[in-house]
Design a protein around this motif. Structure first.
Motif, PDB file in Angstrom:
ATOM      1  N   SER A  22       0.826  -1.208   0.000  1.00  0.00           N
ATOM      2  CA  SER A  22       0.000   0.000   0.000  1.00  0.00           C
ATOM      3  C   SER A  22       0.861   1.258   0.000  1.00  0.00           C
ATOM      4  CB  SER A  22      -0.922   0.008   1.226  1.00  0.00           C
ATOM      5  OG  SER A  22      -0.157   0.139   2.408  1.00  0.00           O
ATOM      6  N   HIS A  32     -14.590   8.154  -0.559  1.00  0.00           N
ATOM      7  CA  HIS A  32     -14.050   7.866  -1.882  1.00  0.00           C
ATOM      8  C   HIS A  32     -14.136   9.083  -2.778  1.00  0.00           C
ATOM      9  CE1 HIS A  32     -13.603   3.314  -2.198  1.00  0.00           C
ATOM     10  NE2 HIS A  32     -13.678   3.613  -0.923  1.00  0.00           N
ATOM     11  N   ARG A  55     -15.928  -4.023   3.967  1.00  0.00           N
ATOM     12  CA  ARG A  55     -15.288  -3.525   2.741  1.00  0.00           C
ATOM     13  C   ARG A  55     -13.778  -3.779   2.767  1.00  0.00           C
ATOM     14  NH1 ARG A  55     -13.015   1.321   1.083  1.00  0.00           N
ATOM     15  NH2 ARG A  55     -13.205   1.721  -1.145  1.00  0.00           N
ATOM     16  N   ARG A  71     -11.737  -6.228   0.092  1.00  0.00           N
ATOM     17  CA  ARG A  71     -10.581  -5.794  -0.685  1.00  0.00           C
ATOM     18  C   ARG A  71      -9.387  -6.709  -0.418  1.00  0.00           C
ATOM     19  NH1 ARG A  71     -10.654  -0.792  -3.066  1.00  0.00           N
ATOM     20  NH2 ARG A  71      -8.389  -0.664  -2.931  1.00  0.00           N
ATOM     21  N   SER A  73      -8.067   0.608   1.433  1.00  0.00           N
ATOM     22  CA  SER A  73      -8.476   1.968   1.079  1.00  0.00           C
ATOM     23  C   SER A  73      -7.697   2.978   1.911  1.00  0.00           C
ATOM     24  CB  SER A  73      -9.975   2.140   1.317  1.00  0.00           C
ATOM     25  OG  SER A  73     -10.705   1.261   0.510  1.00  0.00           O
ATOM     26  N   HIS A 133      -8.448   5.926   2.969  1.00  0.00           N
ATOM     27  CA  HIS A 133      -9.167   6.667   4.003  1.00  0.00           C
ATOM     28  C   HIS A 133      -9.336   5.858   5.274  1.00  0.00           C
ATOM     29  CE1 HIS A 133     -12.440   4.230   2.380  1.00  0.00           C
ATOM     30  NE2 HIS A 133     -13.093   4.482   3.490  1.00  0.00           N
TER      31      HIS A 133
END
Length: 976
Positions: A431, A704, A752, A756, A764, A766
């Motif tokens: 990441s 997002h 979520r 992923r 993500s 955030h």
């Protein structure tokens, strides 16, 4: 000419149509233009389009093909089988109907071809006339006569003798055997051709000896060496291409490559040493492994990346594994050679250089624009780990880089090299958040010296120290390149093993918070206005004070801390709602220096809202807390004033709904008129009904899109307040914080994040803000375990009795039962769970020293089974509705929970076996509603609902489960 002495002229297998017409012209002692004029003649005109070149091909329509068939005395079906381009197109001529032809040229316009072997052509035709054939890669070599059938743009081809290159002939035999044995041989050869051509385009190292020797052996004495190197690219690399293709088509090698990566996508080929060893060993070039180890782009890296990503076993693995993007395909020779001069010697006109295949001019310009923005960002931040939603200036740099990362294996070489030169880890397989935090740690180490893992990273901030310690605990599972990056900042395997967790200085933190609280109270006069999101000079005072109020409410706040806050503000945590205290301070400020009069509803105050609030306090004065009444007395609201206000409210005339009210009066009394209908309600509803409904925008997850960021910030504020109050984010799903469904929001964010992770996507960006609030907001184990852990920790912090060796709390309590289970299953827990338990004094040694229980553990669910037997004895089954309560026990909910647990188990538990003894169909494989209806129909088959249900079962008899059919026939509800 149709009946000359030439006789029958047979085509060669795979021959070009124009080559066949050239041999017909030679047999009739004519020129090719004469034959073309005869074949496409329409009223004395040649119905032919295009220009005739040595490397041209021709397409004919049906009438022209009939003339050629008559000319060579060969049936058309024979010509169709021998000539690949015979019926490829039906061209239309310049002169309307009639025979027509179209000339076209180039390697890409038709297909790959070359000059046929001269010896083979002379043997088959009996004449020394050259021919051209469509050639597959394995047909480029004539092993019998030792020729490489070379394609040269703007010529009719060239046969190259292979007398001094026996490896090329041997490679052709291996190529043919591979095509017979491997179904993926054709695709593997395409990938291998792209690999060897990528090596061809790079400067050859000094260790390379085979290719220069092969060039020298095949180069004619009158040829330019540079020109010959371009022309014979496929010839020189052919043995290595076949060797690489045989290796890539090997299924054991594909499985070894996928297993060698350990499930992690490679960053460079050096992470797959066995693959490099196999390639260099097969090619006989051991030095090549050193050059390939640092490769992060190209066709070979793309193949290895796809092999690891698809595991070489999924249904789409074949399609993904052998896909060669246009950016990696070799450029055709027609793009590399200049156009020849005209027949009169005029040099060809200079044409602009062709762009790279697979990329338009607009795409290249867009890349250069993004690269320029990346340059400026790198100069400012020294990295390109840009979050997807970030912009640089007005340019969406985060989205641009994210799109390039998603297709980095398909990029042209020069683009990938430009980004790699700018920042080597721009497309790292981890990441961007990890990379940004690593840069933060590197800057800290450069500014403050070594990180000192063994001392708990004392010089870092708390969040950075926790992140570094987390990397140390996960060091063996990190990507090899991540381990190399950590080594650069002083964290190797030995340092990671000796690392200690970051410890927060609680005393210093409390003093800092109290200093901010004093400053805030000195500025505002109280602490009631401090909300959960209040910041004071950048310090989260609201979050800290919310945590202290929560501790005060649970009775776990230390006496010293409570006294310090009471000195600052005696009502910092009142026993009533905090909103009342805030409204009181507002009323105190509004009533300063004024005499409050209840007769006029306190209308002399400048704040109408405060006046309405004081009127309501007078109305419920007797219900208030004694200290609340004392506070109201301090601002003039005594018992007499409150009594006068209530009497005035009873004696004042009631205003009718039809009486018009001024706009000011409506606003000031709106809070106190809860039951009075608003005059504008009907007009508002009429207007809303008349207006067309707006189309609903598609919803997206908060965090997002920039326009949804405020919603995410609202949820994040509630999360911070909840964490400040409870110390964690392991909230149950039905948790509501100040009316906000925080539990459901956190549940959706966890789902979520896990989805992923299952899709092998990076987390993500955030969600890092949630990790800053609580590092264990989304643990890899159940959140129920995490909540129980926090209960145990709060129990210890409150000073309650706790001794894990003596089993205090007792196992009979809920908390003691969880601690006992955690200790007994200590060896089966996640390493991070073990680390959390160590922090509260539960270790493997502690669990091993527990004394045995003084008495045997009672059988679980004994009471529930008793109720189940009683219900089954009364009703004859165990399918009660879910809301059924039997003698005060929720039997329906308990049975439903047992059915849910049975779905998750591979074998029935003792409780489930006991239920099966009571009723074999307590948990049927069909819906439980069917079973309940069956029992109802069996009890009262004449009921209209039962008759209708039985009729439906009889109509769908073939769709029922065999056991369902058995139950219906056994109960005589339906005839078998």
């Amino acid at each position: 000419m149709s009946g000359g002495a030439a006789g029958r002229i047979a085509p060669l297998s795979g021959e070009l149509t124009l080559s066949f017409l050239t041999r017909i012209a030679a047999r009739y002692h004519l020129g090719i233009r004469d034959v073309l004029a005869a074949v496409t003649d329409v009223g004395g005109q040649r119905n032919l389009t295009g220009m005739l070149y040595p490397d041209s091909e021709i397409h004919l329509n049906a009438q022209a093909r009939a003339r050629v068939s008559a000319l060579c005395h060969v049936p058309q079906h024979v010509l169709e089988q021998a000539l690949p381009a015979w019926t490829r197109e039906e061209p239309s001529g310049k002169y309307g109907t009639g025979p027509a032809g179209r000339l076209l040229r180039g390697e890409e316009a038709v297909a790959a071809w070359g000059q046929a072997c001269p010896a083979c052509t002379a043997t088959r035709t009996g004449r020394d006339v050259p021919a051209r054939r469509y050639l597959a890669p394995e047909e480029r070599v004539c092993a019998r006569h030792g020729y490489w059938l070379l394609y040269l743009p703007h010529t009719s081809g060239l046969p190259v003798p292979l007398g001094r290159c026996p490896k090329v002939i041997a490679a052709q035999r291996q190529h043919v055997r591979m095509l017979h044995r491997s179904p993926a041989a054709v695709h593997a050869f395409e990938v291998a051709c792209a690999v060897t051509n990528s090596w061809w385009d790079q400067p050859w190292p000094n260790e390379e000896q085979h290719w220069p020797a092969r060039l020298e052996a095949t180069c004619p004495s009158d040829a330019d060496p540079g020109w010959w190197k371009v022309a014979t690219r496929d010839l020189i690399t052919y043995p290595e291409t076949v060797a690489v293709a045989r290796l890539l088509a090997d299924h054991p090698l594909q499985r070894r490559t996928a297993a060698e990566s350990g499930g992690r996508l490679p960053y460079r080929l050096g992470e797959l040493p066995h693959l490099l060893a196999d390639i260099t060993g097969r090619l006989g070039r051991p030095w090549l492994a050193r050059h390939l180890a640092d490769v992060t782009h190209g066709p070979l890296f793309t193949w290895a990346h796809s092999c690891v990503r698809t595991r070489a076993s999924s249904g789409n693995a074949h399609k993904t594994l052998w896909r060669v993007h246009s950016a990696h395909r070799p450029r055709p020779l027609s793009d590399l050679f200049p156009h020849p001069s005209a027949a009169d010697g005029t040099p060809p006109a200079r044409k602009p250089a062709k762009r790279l295949r697979g990329h338009s001019l607009q795409a290249e310009q867009a890349f250069q624009k993004g690269l320029a923005q990346a340059h400026t960002y790198h100069q400012r931040h020294a990295h390109l780990a840009v979050p997807k939603e970030d912009t640089w200036g007005d340019y969406p740099l985060g989205t641009w880089l994210s799109n390039l990362r998603n297709r980095h294996t398909l990029m042209p070489t020069h683009q990938a090299a430009a980004l790699h030169t700018l920042y080597p880890w721009w497309n790292a397989p981890w990441s961007t958040l990890w990379q940004r935090t690593w840069h933060q740690a590197r800057h800290h180490a450069e500014a403050h010296g070594p990180l000192q893992p063994a001392s708990g990273f004392p010089t870092t901030s708390y969040s950075l120290g926790e992140w570094l310690y987390l990397q140390c605990t996960r060091y063996p599972a990190l990507h090899p390149e991540q381990q190399r990056l950590l080594t650069r900042i002083g964290i190797n395997s030995a340092a990671a093993a000796a690392a200690r967790p970051r410890r927060r200085n609680l005393k210093a933190g409390a003093e800092e918070a109290l200093a901010h609280a004093r400053s805030y109270a000195a500025e505002h006069g109280h602490l009631a206005q401090v909300g959960a999101t209040t910041l004071h000079n950048g310090y989260p005072l609201g979050r800290w004070l919310a945590g202290r109020r929560s501790q005060q409410g649970r009775g776990v706040l230390s006496r010293e801390r409570e006294q310090a806050l009471t000195v600052i503000d005696p009502w910092w945590c009142p026993p009533w709602h905090l909103m009342w205290q805030r409204r009181y301070y507002r009323a105190r400020d509004a009533a300063a220096g004024r005499l409050l009069q209840a007769e006029n509803r306190f209308s002399d105050l400048d704040d109408p809202g405060t006046a309405s609030w004081l009127w309501r306090q007078c109305a419920k004065y007797d219900e208030l807390h004694p200290e609340q009444r004392q506070l109201l007395t301090d601002i003039g609201i005594t018992t007499e004033v409150a009594r006068t206000a209530r009497e005035h409210a009873r004696t004042a005339p009631t205003r009718t709904a039809a009486a018009p009210a001024s706009e000011t009066e409506d606003k000031t009394s709106q809070a106190g008129r809860g039951t009075e209908p608003a005059a504008s309600t009907g007009r508002r509803r009429t207007r809303r009904a008349a207006e067309p409904k707006r189309p609903r925008e598609p919803r997206s997850r908060p965090g997002h899109r920039p326009d949804l960021r405020p919603g995410f910030e609202t949820a994040l504020a509630h999360a911070r307040a909840y964490a400040a109050e409870h110390g964690h984010l392991a909230a149950p799903r039905d948790t509501r914080h100040d009316g906000y469904p925080l539990g459901w929001w956190l549940f959706s964010q966890r789902n979520r994040a896990r989805q992923r992770a299952r899709d092998r996507l990076p987390p993500s960006p955030h969600l890092s803000e949630l990790a800053e609030i609580d590092p264990w907001w989304n643990p890899p184990w159940k959140t129920e375990w995490q909540r129980n852990y926090y209960r145990a920790r709060a129990h210890i912090e409150a000073g309650e009795p706790f001794d894990p060796v003596a089993r205090v709390p007792a196992p009979s309590t809920v908390l003691g039962s969880w601690i006992t289970r955690a200790g007994l299953r200590y060896d089966q827990l996640h390493p991070d769970q073990q680390h959390l338990l160590n922090a509260i004094g539960i270790t493997a040694r502690t669990a091993g020293h527990w004394p045995p229980s003084p008495r045997p553990r009672p059988r679980p669910h004994a009471e529930a089974l008793t109720h189940a037997r009683a219900w089954a004895g009364q009703h004859g089954h165990l399918c009660p509705p879910i809301k059924t309560v039997h003698d005060g026990f929720p039997l329906g909910e308990w049975l439903n929970r047992q059915r849910e647990l049975a779905k998750k188990r591979s074998s029935p538990s003792p409780t489930q076996q006991a239920l099966a003894t009571i009723d074999p169909w307590w948990n049927p494989p069909w819906p439980i509603l069917w079973q309940r209806t069956y029992h109802h129909a069996r009890t009262d088959p004449r009921h209209p609902t039962a008759r209708h249900w039985l009729h439906n079962q009889q109509r769908g008899w073939l769709l029922l489960h065999p056991h369902q059919q058995h139950l219906l026939t056994t109960a005589a509800l339906i005839a078998g």
